[in-house]
Design a protein around this motif. Structure first.
Motif, PDB file in Angstrom:
ATOM      1  N   ASP A  11       0.820  -1.202   0.000  1.00  0.00           N
ATOM      2  CA  ASP A  11       0.000   0.000   0.000  1.00  0.00           C
ATOM      3  C   ASP A  11       0.853   1.250   0.000  1.00  0.00           C
ATOM      4  O   ASP A  11       2.059   1.212   0.201  1.00  0.00           O
ATOM      5  N   GLY A  12       0.186   2.381  -0.193  1.00  0.00           N
ATOM      6  CA  GLY A  12       0.780   3.684   0.030  1.00  0.00           C
ATOM      7  C   GLY A  12       1.945   4.012  -0.860  1.00  0.00           C
ATOM      8  O   GLY A  12       1.864   3.894  -2.072  1.00  0.00           O
ATOM      9  N   ALA A  31       6.534   4.653   6.255  1.00  0.00           N
ATOM     10  CA  ALA A  31       5.684   3.864   5.364  1.00  0.00           C
ATOM     11  C   ALA A  31       6.437   2.668   4.798  1.00  0.00           C
ATOM     12  O   ALA A  31       5.909   1.552   4.746  1.00  0.00           O
ATOM     13  N   VAL A  32       7.667   2.882   4.386  1.00  0.00           N
ATOM     14  CA  VAL A  32       8.470   1.792   3.823  1.00  0.00           C
ATOM     15  C   VAL A  32       8.764   0.750   4.897  1.00  0.00           C
ATOM     16  O   VAL A  32       8.636  -0.457   4.652  1.00  0.00           O
ATOM     17  N   LEU A  33       9.158   1.182   6.076  1.00  0.00           N
ATOM     18  CA  LEU A  33       9.442   0.244   7.167  1.00  0.00           C
ATOM     19  C   LEU A  33       8.187  -0.535   7.563  1.00  0.00           C
ATOM     20  O   LEU A  33       8.242  -1.745   7.752  1.00  0.00           O
ATOM     21  N   ALA A 129      10.486   5.054  -3.497  1.00  0.00           N
ATOM     22  CA  ALA A 129      10.143   4.204  -2.359  1.00  0.00           C
ATOM     23  C   ALA A 129      10.843   2.859  -2.480  1.00  0.00           C
ATOM     24  O   ALA A 129      11.278   2.285  -1.478  1.00  0.00           O
ATOM     25  N   HIS A 130      10.995   2.369  -3.710  1.00  0.00           N
ATOM     26  CA  HIS A 130      11.664   1.082  -3.916  1.00  0.00           C
ATOM     27  C   HIS A 130      13.149   1.167  -3.567  1.00  0.00           C
ATOM     28  O   HIS A 130      13.698   0.250  -2.961  1.00  0.00           O
ATOM     29  N   GLN A 131      13.797   2.272  -3.953  1.00  0.00           N
ATOM     30  CA  GLN A 131      15.205   2.457  -3.582  1.00  0.00           C
ATOM     31  C   GLN A 131      15.345   2.577  -2.075  1.00  0.00           C
ATOM     32  O   GLN A 131      16.242   1.982  -1.476  1.00  0.00           O
ATOM     33  N   LEU A 132      14.463   3.347  -1.452  1.00  0.00           N
ATOM     34  CA  LEU A 132      14.521   3.526  -0.005  1.00  0.00           C
ATOM     35  C   LEU A 132      14.319   2.194   0.702  1.00  0.00           C
ATOM     36  O   LEU A 132      14.994   1.904   1.688  1.00  0.00           O
TER      37      LEU A 132
END
Length: 159
Positions: A11-12, A31-33, A129-132
């Motif tokens: 999500d998000g 959000a990523v975590l 977000a994918h890199q993070l």
């Protein structure tokens, strides 16, 4: 299987085009975590922190505009001050043999010595977000590897 409207079933922030750069924010990091199922919370300074086994890992945003990603691991064992030379030798060997995390000795106000690990990345131009997700996972995984090795050192007591 993916859910409607999301990529990878997440999500998000992880949904949508994987190439869209966003500024590094605490909200994006959280959000990523959380998308990985990691439990983190804000400390008194507003920095994100979580516990992995007995170690603490902070997710910080230093820099003039909060553009640096810093994943800092505080390993659990505390050592008497007389162990500092051996701890420096351990950190020097670690830093010589491994790229991440940078390891260093931190002496606390009460005279106990602890080893910290740190991964820092400049994200001034933004991050997807994918890199993070990958950067945070690298910081956590390598911090946990350091913590495992530090736990094997003689003289440490889990604080």
């Amino acid at each position: 299987m993916s859910s409607p409207g999301t990529e990878d079933g997440r999500d998000g922030h992880l949904a949508g085009h994987p190439g869209a750069l966003e500024p590094l924010t605490g909200e994006l990091m959280a959000a990523v975590l959380h998308s990985r199922g990691y439990r983190v919370q804000a400390d008194a300074d507003g920095d994100l922190v979580g516990r992995w086994d007995d170690s603490l890992i902070w997710f910080l945003r230093p820099g003039a505009n909060g553009e640096l990603l810093q994943v800092r691991t505080l390993t659990a064992p505390a050592f008497p001050i007389e162990y500092v030379p051996a701890l420096h030798a351990f950190c020097n060997a670690w830093n010589h043999d491994r790229l991440w995390p940078k390891a260093f000795v931190h002496v606390e106000d009460d005279g106990r010595a602890r080893i910290c690990g740190e991964v820092i990345t400049d994200l001034e131009r933004g991050v997807t977000a994918h890199q993070l997700d990958q950067l945070l996972d690298c910081g956590i995984a390598t911090g946990c590897q350091l913590a495992t090795e530090v736990a094997r050192l003689p003289g440490g007591v889990v604080a």
